[in-house]
Design an enzyme around this catalytic site. Structure first.
Site, mmCIF file in Angstrom:
data_model
loop_
_atom_site.group_PDB
_atom_site.id
_atom_site.type_symbol
_atom_site.label_atom_id
_atom_site.label_comp_id
_atom_site.label_asym_id
_atom_site.label_seq_id
_atom_site.Cartn_x
_atom_site.Cartn_y
_atom_site.Cartn_z
ATOM 1 N N SER A 254 34.709 66.377 9.944
ATOM 2 C CA SER A 254 35.972 65.714 9.595
ATOM 3 C C SER A 254 35.961 64.280 10.102
ATOM 4 O O SER A 254 35.317 63.976 11.111
ATOM 5 C CB SER A 254 37.145 66.459 10.235
ATOM 6 N N TYR B 136 40.475 70.069 17.830
ATOM 7 C CA TYR B 136 39.883 70.045 16.474
ATOM 8 C C TYR B 136 38.885 68.898 16.366
ATOM 9 O O TYR B 136 37.773 69.081 15.856
ATOM 10 C CB TYR B 136 41.005 69.908 15.443
#
Ligand code: NAD
Length: 250
Positions: free
Chosen positions: A141, A156
């Protein structure tokens, strides 16, 4: 001939019809691959695979569970005969700030995103090694690169940064076996993971920070998956492809 003719692909977390995994499975199938869609039971991977067509299979598999990954890889070999492509796509996120991250939050997010990438790679690599060819694509990401995307918490970011390190190290280790390992770092893509979660008052500022001026679509990621899965990218390993509309230019 088609880019992925005669190839067999595994897609983890691939059952969500609005997700990056299903879009990638569909595009790989359109390019000739037979696809095994893996996902949790509640996501009904069998129905998702059936929608793609009769040559594809769906398997219930939890990527946080090593035995489940190994069993799924075995089923793919049994039913489809080989494993050429692994898309490590399964992931979850939580919008939590640093001081609020509990041990359980940490475990949940690290387990699916990072441990799952390791376990499913471990399950697929022996078959790829035997074939002396394979392409692993890992979904990281932009959050890993810029220290937070828009919705995910620091755990995350850490998990997705871990995916980049793991993928690069595997690229180095398995190059001699002709197994390529590459990453995609999506920016903001319209899927269920962020549906309805972008605050209206922040929307304009977010779009302003994206040179291409729009949020991405699942097919924007799928196109790069097909590229990294196919021989078009046969001299690429250990690379990271940014799919973020220019949100992070570095
Ligand atoms: P999504 O929620 O639609 O897809 C995630 C899938 O993973 C779901 O089908 C879910 O059932 C599955 N899954 C969850 N836990 C699992 C487990 N333990 N085992 C197997 N499958 C499991 O979201 P998405 O946006 O399509 O996300 C796909 C990937 O892309 C994720 O890794 C996500 O972190 C990453 N990503 C998404 C964006 C975005 O903006 N949408 C941006 C960057 C990265």
């Amino acid at each position: 001939s088609l880019l992925l003719q005669d190839k067999v692909a595994i897609v983890t977390g691939g059952a969500g019809r609005n997700g990056l995994g299903y879009a990638s499975a569909k595009m790989m199938a359109a390019h000739g691959a037979r696809v095994a869609i893996l996902d949790l039971e509640q996501a009904d991977p069998t129905a998702a695979a059936a929608e793609l067509g009769p040559q594809h299979i769906g398997l219930v598999a939890d990527v946080t569970d090593k035995a489940s990954c190994v069993a799924a890889a075995g089923q793919v070999l049994k039913h489809l005969g080989r494993i050429d492509i692994l898309l490590n796509n399964a992931g979850i996120t939580q919008p939590i700030k640093t001081l609020d991250i509990t041990g359980a939050n940490y475990d949940a997010v690290l387990d699916v995103n990072l441990r799952g990438t390791l376990y499913m790679s471990q399950a697929a690599i022996p078959a790829m090694r035997e074939q002396k060819s394979g392409a692993i694509v890992c979904i990281s990401s932009v959050s890993a690169q810029r220290g937070g995307g828009i919705l995910g918490g620091p755990h995350y970011s850490a998990a997705k940064a871990g995916v980049l390190g793991l993928a690069k190290a595997m690229a180095r280790e398995f190059g001699a076996d002709n197994i390529r390992v590459n990453c995609i770092t999506p920016g903001l893509i319209a899927t269920d993971i962020n549906k309805g979660k972008i605050p209206e008052d922040k929307r304009a500022a977010i779009l302003d920070s994206i040179p291409l001026g729009c949020i991405g679509e699942p097919d924007d990621v799928a196109g790069c998956v097909v590229f990294l899965a196919s021989d078009l990218s046969k001299y690429c390993t250990g690379i990271t492809v940014d799919v973020n509309g220019g949100m992070l230019i570095h």
